[in-house]
Design an enzyme around this catalytic site. Sequence first.
Site, mmCIF file in Angstrom:
data_model
loop_
_atom_site.group_PDB
_atom_site.id
_atom_site.type_symbol
_atom_site.label_atom_id
_atom_site.label_comp_id
_atom_site.label_asym_id
_atom_site.label_seq_id
_atom_site.Cartn_x
_atom_site.Cartn_y
_atom_site.Cartn_z
ATOM 1 N N PRO A 98 49.372 59.266 -65.209
ATOM 2 C CA PRO A 98 48.514 60.345 -65.708
ATOM 3 C C PRO A 98 47.492 59.841 -66.715
ATOM 4 O O PRO A 98 47.628 58.727 -67.230
ATOM 5 C CB PRO A 98 49.509 61.292 -66.395
ATOM 6 N N LEU A 102 42.462 59.225 -62.664
ATOM 7 C CA LEU A 102 42.786 59.226 -61.230
ATOM 8 C C LEU A 102 43.090 60.641 -60.722
ATOM 9 O O LEU A 102 43.577 60.819 -59.620
ATOM 10 C CB LEU A 102 43.978 58.291 -60.948
ATOM 11 N N SER A 104 45.155 62.961 -62.091
ATOM 12 C CA SER A 104 46.549 63.393 -62.195
ATOM 13 C C SER A 104 46.692 64.881 -62.525
ATOM 14 O O SER A 104 47.535 65.562 -61.942
ATOM 15 C CB SER A 104 47.262 62.547 -63.245
ATOM 16 N N ALA A 106 44.617 67.497 -62.004
ATOM 17 C CA ALA A 106 44.268 68.363 -60.866
ATOM 18 C C ALA A 106 45.259 68.166 -59.724
ATOM 19 O O ALA A 106 45.636 69.126 -59.038
ATOM 20 C CB ALA A 106 42.856 68.062 -60.382
ATOM 21 N N ALA A 107 45.697 66.912 -59.518
ATOM 22 C CA ALA A 107 46.654 66.637 -58.443
ATOM 23 C C ALA A 107 47.974 67.353 -58.727
ATOM 24 O O ALA A 107 48.573 67.958 -57.833
ATOM 25 C CB ALA A 107 46.878 65.134 -58.290
ATOM 26 N N ASP A 148 37.586 67.197 -59.319
ATOM 27 C CA ASP A 148 38.956 66.683 -59.209
ATOM 28 C C ASP A 148 39.809 67.566 -58.301
ATOM 29 O O ASP A 148 40.597 67.070 -57.493
ATOM 30 C CB ASP A 148 39.617 66.600 -60.588
HETATM 31 C C1 MEV Z 1 36.730 63.791 -64.674
HETATM 32 O O1 MEV Z 1 37.517 63.176 -63.667
HETATM 33 C C2 MEV Z 1 35.317 63.993 -64.202
HETATM 34 C C3 MEV Z 1 34.354 64.554 -65.238
HETATM 35 O O2 MEV Z 1 33.068 64.562 -64.615
HETATM 36 C C4 MEV Z 1 34.736 65.952 -65.661
HETATM 37 C C5 MEV Z 1 34.586 67.000 -64.552
HETATM 38 O O3 MEV Z 1 33.954 66.728 -63.537
HETATM 39 O O4 MEV Z 1 35.109 68.105 -64.778
HETATM 40 C C6 MEV Z 1 34.269 63.685 -66.470
#
Ligand code: MEV
Length: 319
Positions: A98, A102, A104, A106-107, A148
């Site tokens: 986590p 990567l 984590s 949202a997954a 994500d």
């Molecule tokens: C996070 O994995 C990606 C960001 O662009 C945030 C988002 O898209 O919500 C930093």
Amino acid sequence: MEPHVGVGQTVAKIILFGEHSVVYGHPAIAMPLPTLRMTARAVPTDGPSTLTGLGWSGPLAQAPARFASIARAASVAASFAGHPDAGLNISTDAEFPPERGLGSSAAAAGAVIRAVLDAFDTPATREEIFSLTQEAETVAHGRPSGLDAVATSADAPVHFQAGVVTALDVVPDAWIIIADSGVEGSTRETVAHVRHRYDTDRAATTAALDRLGEITGEVVTALRARDAAAVGRRATEAHRLLAGLGVSNEQLDTLVAAAVRAGALGAKLTGGGRGGCVIALASSQKDAVRVEEAMLGAGASATWVHAPEPGQMAGEVAR
Ligand code: MEV
């Protein structure tokens, strides 16, 4: 039908291009990593909800703040299924760490939502699951772009802009080496940091975000032309811009420099930044191995190698 053990599965993702600028409406490209899975199980119970996994075991109501999105995922899915007051024993099993960019959170939210819906035999469309995941992710990120949530349940690379998702019909014609800096990054913090810059230094921040957006567009063209060298150059440029926005750190800069010195076509941080992972592109397996070794030598705590052709994912090397 009686409630039963529900199972839900999602995968890790990497953002190839467009983290942070995507929050400001620019395009981004993300790729699911099908060999790094997140599995959740949910069993309805008469008692209070519990969670086992991701470094915590105990009542969900007492879980530390970082599990707030999982608690929210369970509750929005239970409500969607028509059982808003249901207790649930939830367990998760993650094949990737986590807080490393990567995907984590949202997954985990996506897997828990699917598991709870499965436990109550409640069908849901992809769009419905996406909005439930976004509701949970809002607790973790504040104002997530949705990238994500989409990428951790996609089957192929996706192009994402202002909430519109399109499957990308091309994949990078390069080996992708993912290196974990071993340092936790907080997407909520880095997103807030960029927002602060945007509010206090509008011109410079807008220029950097605009260029990051342009880079993603140029990469789509380069991917179609199978010009991996051009994609690699844009990766290193994107890293410099992200570092300029204050979302890199010493470890990530060191890993990027090590990859480029070892012959990578380019390298950049991926995800929220200030920790998490770096991705590097290499034009052959031999180069990929050299780049991987260089990044491990420069302090990476783990690496994963993604081969250009589907189904050729190499194993994980962890230290
Ligand atoms: C996070 O994995 C990606 C960001 O662009 C945030 C988002 O898209 O919500 C930093």
